[in-house]
Design a protein around this motif. Sequence first.
Motif, short mmCIF file in Angstrom:
data_model
loop_
_atom_site.label_atom_id
_atom_site.label_comp_id
_atom_site.label_asym_id
_atom_site.label_seq_id
_atom_site.Cartn_x
_atom_site.Cartn_y
_atom_site.Cartn_z
N ILE A 166 0.87 -1.17 0.00
CA ILE A 166 0.00 0.00 0.00
C ILE A 166 0.91 1.22 0.00
O ILE A 166 1.91 1.26 0.72
CB ILE A 166 -0.91 0.02 1.26
CG1 ILE A 166 -1.82 -1.21 1.29
CG2 ILE A 166 -1.70 1.32 1.33
CD1 ILE A 166 -2.82 -1.31 0.18
N ASP A 175 -4.57 -9.03 1.52
CA ASP A 175 -5.90 -9.40 1.01
C ASP A 175 -5.77 -10.10 -0.33
O ASP A 175 -5.05 -9.63 -1.22
CB ASP A 175 -6.78 -8.16 0.82
CG ASP A 175 -7.28 -7.55 2.11
OD1 ASP A 175 -7.05 -8.14 3.18
OD2 ASP A 175 -7.91 -6.47 2.03
N ASN A 198 -6.35 -4.15 1.83
CA ASN A 198 -5.18 -4.01 2.70
C ASN A 198 -4.13 -5.04 2.31
O ASN A 198 -4.44 -6.03 1.62
CB ASN A 198 -5.58 -4.23 4.17
CG ASN A 198 -6.51 -3.15 4.65
OD1 ASN A 198 -6.16 -1.98 4.68
ND2 ASN A 198 -7.74 -3.54 5.01
#
Length: 178
Positions: free
Chosen positions: A82, A113, A110
């Motif tokens: 991220i 995932d 996130n």
Amino acid sequence: MRMRPATALAAATALVLTMSGGTASAAPRPNFQLPFACGQTWAMTTYVGHAPDDKKVDMFHVDGPTEGAHVVAAAPGVVNEIHPNSGGVEINHGDGWFTLYLHMSIRTVNVGDRVLRGQRIGTVGKVNTSVAHLHYELLRDANGNNNGENGEWVKPIFNNVEYTMDPNRPFNLRSNNC
């Protein structure tokens, strides 16, 4: 014992490599789709400051507003990184393939995932830019460290077609991410 998604993907990739004699090229390339809902048309371009044979795509919605449009995964994989300062999500698709999506104002996934092709991962915004658009990159792990970093860009591929980006020749594509 339950494995984390990233561990499961690594294990599956290792199995493919073992079965293929250790060469990463033995597994098929994912069938990347436009990272938008089926039927939407998006303008594909790159900024003038980029090289004529650039591999970074800037996408603008043709049939509606760009800002607020849902961004979906181009292929199945696991969220690898991220990038909050650039509104970014990087997805590991296995066998050294990664996609990077930037400038999203909302992120719905996130790290770790597992995502399916067509699953929403965020919303187009203006994070770290003045114009709403989705910046998209396709990366191929060139050095075996399994982390799609800068310098490992490849030409964008959608529906099994490889494209060359030229800021003077934008073109439109309709999403088949159904």
